[in-house]
Design an enzyme around this catalytic site. Sequence first.
Site, PDB file in Angstrom:
ATOM      1  N   GLU A   1      -3.504   7.825  -2.285  1.00 32.40           N
ATOM      2  CA  GLU A   1      -2.343   8.138  -3.231  1.00 32.40           C
ATOM      3  C   GLU A   1      -1.266   7.643  -2.610  1.00 32.40           C
ATOM      4  O   GLU A   1      -0.630   7.832  -1.599  1.00 32.40           O
ATOM      5  CB  GLU A   1      -2.334   9.583  -3.236  1.00 32.40           C
TER       6      GLU A   1
ATOM      7  N   ASP B   1      -5.583  10.900   1.185  1.00 32.55           N
ATOM      8  CA  ASP B   1      -4.765  12.064   0.406  1.00 32.55           C
ATOM      9  C   ASP B   1      -3.098  11.677   0.814  1.00 32.55           C
ATOM     10  O   ASP B   1      -2.923  11.528   2.048  1.00 32.55           O
ATOM     11  CB  ASP B   1      -5.364  13.140   0.895  1.00 32.55           C
TER      12      ASP B   1
END
Length: 673
Positions: free
Chosen positions: A378, A349
């Site tokens: 990400e 994340d």
Amino acid sequence: MKKLITLMLAAVTLLGCEVKKPHYESVDEYPVKAGRVQEMYYSPKATEFVLWSPNADSVRLNLYESAESAQPIRSEWLKRQADGAWTINLKGDMQGKFYAFRVYDPLLKYAPEETPGIFAVAVGVNGHRGAIIDMRQTDPEGWADDVRPAMERQADAIIYELHHRDFSIHPSSGVTNRGKFLALTEHGTVSPQGLATGIDHLKQLGVTHVQILPSYDYGSIDETRLDDNRYNWGYDPVNYNVPEGGYSTDPYNPEVRIREFKQMIQALHDAGIRVILDVVYNHTYDVSHSNFEQTVPGYFYRTREDGSLGNASGCGNETASERPMMHKFMLESIRWWVEEYHIDGFRFDLMAIHDVQTMNDIRAMLDEIDPTILLYGEGWAAETPLLDEALRPIKANCTKMPGIGAFSDEMRDALRGPFYDDHVGAFLAGLKGNEQSIRFGIVGAIEHPEVDMSKVNYSDKPWALQPTQLISYVSCHDDMMLTDRLRASVKPLKGNVIDDAELMRLDMLAQTVVLTSQGLPFLWNGEELMRDKKGVHNSYCSPDSINAIDWNLKARNQRLFDYYAGLIALRKAHPAFRLGDAELVREHLEFIDSPDCTVAFRLKNHAGGDEWEDIVVIFNANRQAAKVNLPTDNTYTAVVMLGEVNPQSLPAEWTTIRGAALVPAQSALILHN
Ligand code: CA
């Protein structure tokens, strides 16, 4: 008398019984702890505690009978060691007891609270106290024989993201342990219409990996009130190395969540499906009460010069992976999940909050264990991190991180429209100008002579060394479901919203792009059933009525499910769609000139050793048919046409094509000779 005391002190020092607290100018001077970061080591003869906290004046350990009892049954001071750790060894069999540390550090701006430390491996309800357990007793039957399902190359992965509660909480799932880890262990579950749900559904679909939303212990669900049926995605970490109690059948018994999590992994592995963990090392639920801050204040978070916290996560804090003990913590945590829980991949994340070196060190460690373990994240942050851009694992720095992938917002937004406005469409809405961004996604963000970078959104140069570094997707848990987004952004011909037939055509078209591209394809749970979230953009804490998958949809939209499953089977059967190597992509993939709002490409010369000599793929997002000249004079056969894979229901004169192809409106056409 004075002489005697001096002699005694000298003796103590000689025996190494006392280590004095050094003076540190800053947290950057803290010594790195030797050995592992884990803090509790159980054996039937003794339990050893080792807590790293260099600047503490003292550290106390409280032992409890239960995770909730008010009074400790025993309380002990720990002993300082030279590497910044504090230790104590408790003789006797402590299994079943609970513990917490209290750290007295002058840098702590808050009242010292009990903490299970930063690396508890078992906890009681809500994760406030550590639990003394024998990890081997949490292993389900046959766990020693559990192995990763076979996978030769990373390029073979087809990823399906799911949330435990979305996936099985609806009564129509037919699952007994709804919303729990155990839901994924139940075979033979069916929808009211008798169609497979749960793990059998995943098998039927044919995905190779599931990526589970945060499944470590997080803070937003009160585990003592599970009957409230609260929902959360779980991006609020508390204990990074313990499964979440809310997904277990008994959050009070520390062994249960661990055993059930392992049972889930085991069942998925037995079904041939690998498991990717969504990890959120970039921030914590809060700071003042966090285990990081209560253990070593001021160390684990980035701060500005004025002492205020960085906020690259948008959640009030950002961690500091460049600090040696945070770096070490992350590596050991990843290793823990791989070795103890047999995890097969990691989705980071807001990966861009960490640093390139840490990510590369994690990759190197995983390569030693098994190079097919996936690692991606990400390549962006919510706000600008307090770290030089050159050091950040952003998409543009993927060229410095071989073997580490990133989600492509280029392809996603070229298909569905920009992230900043749900009502703005793109290719799927029939708007031209997105073709080059889609090409960029198709090749996997590598350098390719037929991608015009001046027309690609967001990126001005290729960012991947290999196509497998790109995660191809059009939807995930974030933002609207594809269905909601299409309804919000595609202008209807009549009425206020596009009809279901058009919705299904566009859904099929979008995922055909994803599943025929050279990156790793990624699907969000329920898209294959055409579920929606009633237009909710950010459903992180929306109730089940928004987030749960209604399995009645499977019968209603069986055609869509069959199409997804058909495309997945096609991808698996044809290596041309997953070349896995930048040179091979440049050698075998060439684009074909085609009208506005279409994209066409060819995989030529038995790409990747494919049995098919020549494959032509055409996407037409226009509301009318588009004519595309075929690259050779050969006769081609359609294998994907009008929303069908291997379209046996269509007349042979339609599916045999020569010279030029007339691609029906809002559809994908795949041909081969
Ligand atoms: Ca929890």
